[in-house]
Design a protein around this motif. Structure first.
Motif, short mmCIF file in Angstrom:
data_model
loop_
_atom_site.label_atom_id
_atom_site.label_comp_id
_atom_site.label_asym_id
_atom_site.label_seq_id
_atom_site.Cartn_x
_atom_site.Cartn_y
_atom_site.Cartn_z
N UNK A 86 29.85 13.38 -25.42
CA UNK A 86 29.11 12.47 -26.20
C UNK A 86 28.23 13.04 -27.25
N UNK A 87 28.25 12.12 -28.21
CA UNK A 87 27.41 12.47 -29.47
C UNK A 87 26.12 13.09 -29.14
N UNK A 88 25.61 14.25 -29.60
CA UNK A 88 24.46 15.05 -29.32
C UNK A 88 23.27 14.53 -30.20
N UNK A 89 22.45 13.33 -29.90
CA UNK A 89 21.76 12.79 -31.02
C UNK A 89 20.36 13.56 -30.76
N UNK A 90 20.09 14.51 -29.69
CA UNK A 90 18.91 15.22 -29.74
C UNK A 90 18.85 16.21 -30.81
N UNK A 91 19.96 16.50 -31.61
CA UNK A 91 19.78 17.52 -32.74
C UNK A 91 19.21 16.74 -33.97
N UNK A 92 19.01 15.62 -34.04
CA UNK A 92 18.47 14.91 -35.30
C UNK A 92 17.16 14.09 -34.97
N UNK A 93 16.54 13.89 -36.02
CA UNK A 93 15.00 13.35 -35.46
C UNK A 93 15.14 12.17 -34.98
N UNK B 195 36.68 5.21 -18.88
CA UNK B 195 35.86 6.22 -18.45
C UNK B 195 35.19 7.06 -19.29
N UNK B 196 35.98 7.55 -20.52
CA UNK B 196 35.16 8.43 -21.32
C UNK B 196 34.16 7.70 -22.24
N UNK B 197 34.31 6.25 -22.41
CA UNK B 197 33.24 5.59 -23.02
C UNK B 197 32.18 5.34 -22.19
N UNK B 198 32.41 5.03 -20.74
CA UNK B 198 31.18 4.84 -19.93
C UNK B 198 30.34 6.08 -19.91
N UNK B 199 30.99 7.32 -19.97
CA UNK B 199 30.13 8.54 -19.83
C UNK B 199 29.17 8.69 -21.16
N UNK B 200 29.76 8.29 -22.22
CA UNK B 200 28.79 8.12 -23.47
C UNK B 200 27.78 6.93 -23.32
N UNK B 201 27.93 6.01 -22.78
CA UNK B 201 27.11 4.79 -22.60
C UNK B 201 26.25 5.33 -21.75
N UNK B 202 26.31 5.98 -20.44
CA UNK B 202 25.43 6.33 -19.59
C UNK B 202 24.37 7.43 -20.26
N UNK B 203 25.04 8.11 -20.99
CA UNK B 203 24.16 9.30 -21.97
C UNK B 203 23.15 8.50 -22.52
N UNK B 204 23.67 7.55 -23.34
CA UNK B 204 22.68 6.89 -24.33
C UNK B 204 21.71 6.20 -23.84
N UNK B 205 21.92 5.76 -22.40
CA UNK B 205 20.86 4.99 -21.70
C UNK B 205 19.84 6.08 -21.11
N UNK B 206 20.39 6.91 -20.52
CA UNK B 206 19.35 7.71 -19.83
C UNK B 206 18.66 8.91 -20.79
N UNK C 98 26.54 -2.60 -17.64
CA UNK C 98 25.60 -2.27 -18.61
C UNK C 98 24.88 -3.30 -19.33
N UNK C 99 25.87 -4.18 -19.70
CA UNK C 99 25.66 -5.17 -20.73
C UNK C 99 24.52 -5.10 -21.77
N UNK C 100 24.35 -4.01 -22.65
CA UNK C 100 23.68 -3.72 -23.70
C UNK C 100 23.98 -4.64 -24.63
N UNK C 101 23.37 -5.23 -25.05
CA UNK C 101 23.47 -6.05 -26.44
C UNK C 101 24.15 -5.17 -27.47
N UNK C 102 25.46 -5.80 -28.01
CA UNK C 102 26.16 -5.08 -29.20
C UNK C 102 26.74 -5.72 -30.25
N UNK C 103 27.14 -5.43 -31.18
CA UNK C 103 27.86 -6.03 -32.36
C UNK C 103 28.92 -5.14 -32.67
N UNK C 104 29.91 -5.92 -33.12
CA UNK C 104 31.40 -5.11 -33.60
C UNK C 104 32.16 -5.99 -34.58
#
Length: 286
Positions: A9-16, A71-82, A114-120
């Motif tokens: 998953x994208x490592x957002x923690x390395x950014x501000x 499954x790979x997408x879900x792994x990243x979504x869980x990471x973003x939530x947690x 998860x039903x996180x609001x989204x746009x695409x």
């Protein structure tokens, strides 16, 4: 070739931490991007996707267009939530609905947890009533569909997009009937475009009844088939280097009559929404 299902998953923690905040619908909210697949199988000539596909095939003998497993997408979504408590997801996939009904239903089943609001974004010829209803139920806040031009023959010959205008009209009706908020994209000032061609974009926009409209001036980016078309026609110099700017209301193309002049393109860019809203009002009042 890179297997996208092996990527972490994208490592957002390395950014501000402020990097995740973006303006959306009048508010500043925490938004993260997610891909469901990489690349695009379509061949719009103003886009870099055809060149990406060609280069990737040449270098790896495989397709640039690759899909992530649910499954790979879900792994990243869980990471973003947690880790980041994301409020909205931007599914940045070039053409989100480039999937089978089975593939869409598998994604929807996963996302329903998860039903996180989204746009695409997608293309009008891909949207079905089933997809529109499901997207609304899952929390889609905005569906952006690239229409790009209103003249079917011009769209086919110059842009490389083949579909009937009625298909676009039907797609926006499907979205509206499902309660989805929509945006349509148009480009103005293509090579070989005339004012008559461009007014057909105005006519089509008036029939879509979308909530928002984006009109952009065509930009001849390096690595796109349409740039080569512009160079070959003498509409731009081969040495021209363009930048991605949204405040530039002038075209880079210098086209002789009967094609659109710089002044024509500037006028249509500045007045596109006004013109099509007036046409839309006339249609609805008739």
């Amino acid at each position: 070739a890179m297997d996208v299902n092996t990527l972490p998953p994208t490592d957002h923690e390395i950014f501000d931490k402020r990097s995740l905040y973006r303006p959306f619908q009048g508010k500043i909210i925490k938004i993260a991007t997610v891909e469901t697949q990489r690349g695009c199988p379509f061949k719009c000539k103003f886009c870099n996707s055809p060149s990406n596909a060609g280069l990737y095939k040449e270098e790896t003998d495989s397709l640039f267009f690759r899909k992530r497993s649910v499954e790979h997408q879900e792994m990243e979504i869980i990471d973003l939530i947690e880790k980041h408590d994301i409020e909205v997801l931007w599914i940045v996939t070039d053409t989100f609905l480039t999937m089978s009904k089975k593939g869409f239903d598998e994604w929807a089943e996963m996302y329903s947890k998860y039903k996180i609001p989204f746009f695409t974004q997608t293309r009008p010829e891909l949207l079905t009533p089933h997809q529109a209803k499901t997207l609304k139920e899952l929390g889609c806040l905005k569906l952006n569909m690239g229409v790009e031009h209103g003249d079917p023959q011009f769209r086919k010959d110059v842009i490389g997009r083949i579909y009937d205008n009625q298909r676009a009209i039907d797609a926006f009706k499907i979205a509206n009937d499902a309660g989805l908020s929509t945006t349509c994209n148009f480009i103005i000032g293509y090579p070989y475009e005339t004012m008559e061609n461009c007014m057909k974009s105005v006519d089509l926009a008036a029939e879509l009844h979308c909530d928002d409209t984006n009109a952009f001036i065509y930009t001849p980016y390096h690595g796109t088939p349409m740039r080569d078309m512009c160079v070959d026609a003498g509409f731009i110099d081969d040495n021209l280097i363009v930048e991605m700017r949204y405040d530039d209301v002038d075209s880079h193309l210098k086209m002789p009559a009967p094609y659109m002049s710089t002044e024509d393109i500037r006028y249509m860019f500045n007045n596109f929404v006004r013109l099509y809203r007036e046409r839309e009002h006339a249609i609805m009042s008739a």
